[in-house]
Design a protein around this motif. Structure first.
Motif, PDB file in Angstrom:
ATOM      1  N   THR A 237       0.773  -1.084  -0.081  1.00 29.23           N
ATOM      2  CA  THR A 237      -0.030   0.030   0.048  1.00 29.23           C
ATOM      3  C   THR A 237       0.884   1.378  -0.048  1.00 29.23           C
ATOM      4  N   GLY A 238       2.517   1.182  -0.158  1.00 32.24           N
ATOM      5  CA  GLY A 238       3.054   2.178   0.245  1.00 32.24           C
ATOM      6  C   GLY A 238       3.321   2.828   1.287  1.00 32.24           C
ATOM      7  N   ASN A 239       2.986   1.933   2.471  1.00 32.40           N
ATOM      8  CA  ASN A 239       3.382   2.232   3.976  1.00 32.40           C
ATOM      9  C   ASN A 239       3.140   1.013   4.613  1.00 32.40           C
ATOM     10  N   THR A 240       3.543   0.978   6.089  1.00 30.54           N
ATOM     11  CA  THR A 240       3.297   0.000   6.909  1.00 30.54           C
ATOM     12  C   THR A 240       2.380   0.159   7.912  1.00 30.54           C
ATOM     13  N   THR A 241       1.318   0.679   7.340  1.00 38.33           N
ATOM     14  CA  THR A 241      -0.037   0.940   8.268  1.00 38.33           C
ATOM     15  C   THR A 241      -0.879  -0.212   8.252  1.00 38.33           C
ATOM     16  N   ALA A 242      -1.525  -0.695   9.193  1.00 38.88           N
ATOM     17  CA  ALA A 242      -2.295  -1.897   9.287  1.00 38.88           C
ATOM     18  C   ALA A 242      -3.583  -1.724   8.352  1.00 38.88           C
ATOM     19  N   LEU A 243      -4.185  -2.504   7.613  1.00 42.47           N
ATOM     20  CA  LEU A 243      -5.366  -2.195   6.799  1.00 42.47           C
ATOM     21  C   LEU A 243      -6.439  -3.098   7.919  1.00 42.47           C
TER      22      LEU A 243
END
Length: 244
Positions: free
Chosen positions: A49-55
């Motif tokens: 997604t372009g980041n390491t943030t949880a979906l």
């Protein structure tokens, strides 16, 4: 259980084909229109997604995908145009990007690919011309390039390959070894790797760093496999364009 409950809830607007859950708390869904959807932890950017943030909700992350193959936090997507895309940790150069930098957005890494095979820290592909390419750890010579040195860029290691199996494991004495087995289109068997327990069957227990022909006319197999990877495929009867 909660993930599969949620999948039932979203089924009214996306036709699901396959569900795959990785060992790192991520879930991927392939839809019948070749869309790749994902949700989960995303610690190393493996959802692309372009980041390491949880979906926390399923989101489409790629289109035109026919199959995915995963090993830990490295995710490979084979598109319907035979291009290979990757995202994730890349700690040992498994993506062949020329470095060991984490990849958080889907990146095209190869073209002309027909099969993807992974062990814990090495990546292999069989191309449409039956050449075998590899990248990654190579600590025990398992890539067969003549060395036991880490490789961060895809390199061709064998030709005429129709099938590949790779193994990696921890023994009761704490020793880990990696071995690779290739069947060529002429039915001959070629092997390389740690061989500490004579796993290559070459009459020795010596490490092999270069592909070695150990048997001829062993027959053929219709599919490639690995003891440490899983892959899922989407129907190719209908597909979207191959864009990231």
């Amino acid at each position: 259980p909660m993930a599969f409950l949620y999948l039932r809830e979203i089924a009214n607007f996306i036709v699901l084909y396959q569900v795959y859950s990785t060992s790192d708390f991520d879930v991927f869904v392939l839809s019948t229109d070749n869309g790749l959807w994902a949700a989960g932890y995303n610690q190393y950017g493996e959802l692309g997604t372009g980041n390491t943030t949880a979906l926390k909700a399923f989101t489409q992350v790629l289109s035109g995908v026919q199959s995915i193959t995963t090993s830990g936090s490295n995710i490979f997507a084979l598109k319907t145009d035979s291009s290979l895309w990757a995202t994730g940790q890349n700690a040992e150069g498994e993506m062949g990007t020329g470095n060991t930098t984490e990849v958080t957005a889907w990146k095209q890494v190869l073209t002309g690919v027909q099969n993807v095979i992974l062990n814990s820290y090495d990546s292999y592909v069989i191309k449409t011309d039956n050449s075998l390419w590899a990248t990654g750890l190579n600590k025990y010579g398992e890539q067969g390039n003549g060395t036991a040195t880490q490789v961060n860029t895809w390199s061709q290691v064998l030709t005429g390959v129709q099938n590949l199996a790779v193994s990696s494991g921890l023994s009761s004495t704490g020793y880990t070894e990696y071995n690779s087995f290739a069947i060529k289109t002429d039915g001959s068997l070629w092997e390389t790797g740690g061989n500490v327990y004579s796993s290559l069957g070459d009459g020795t227990s010596s490490q092999v760093n270069t592909w070695k022909n150990t048997a001829s006319g062993t027959g053929s197999s219709s599919s490639s496999g690995s003891s440490s990877t899983s892959s899922t495929s989407a129907s190719s009867t209908s597909s979207t364009s191959s864009t990231s």
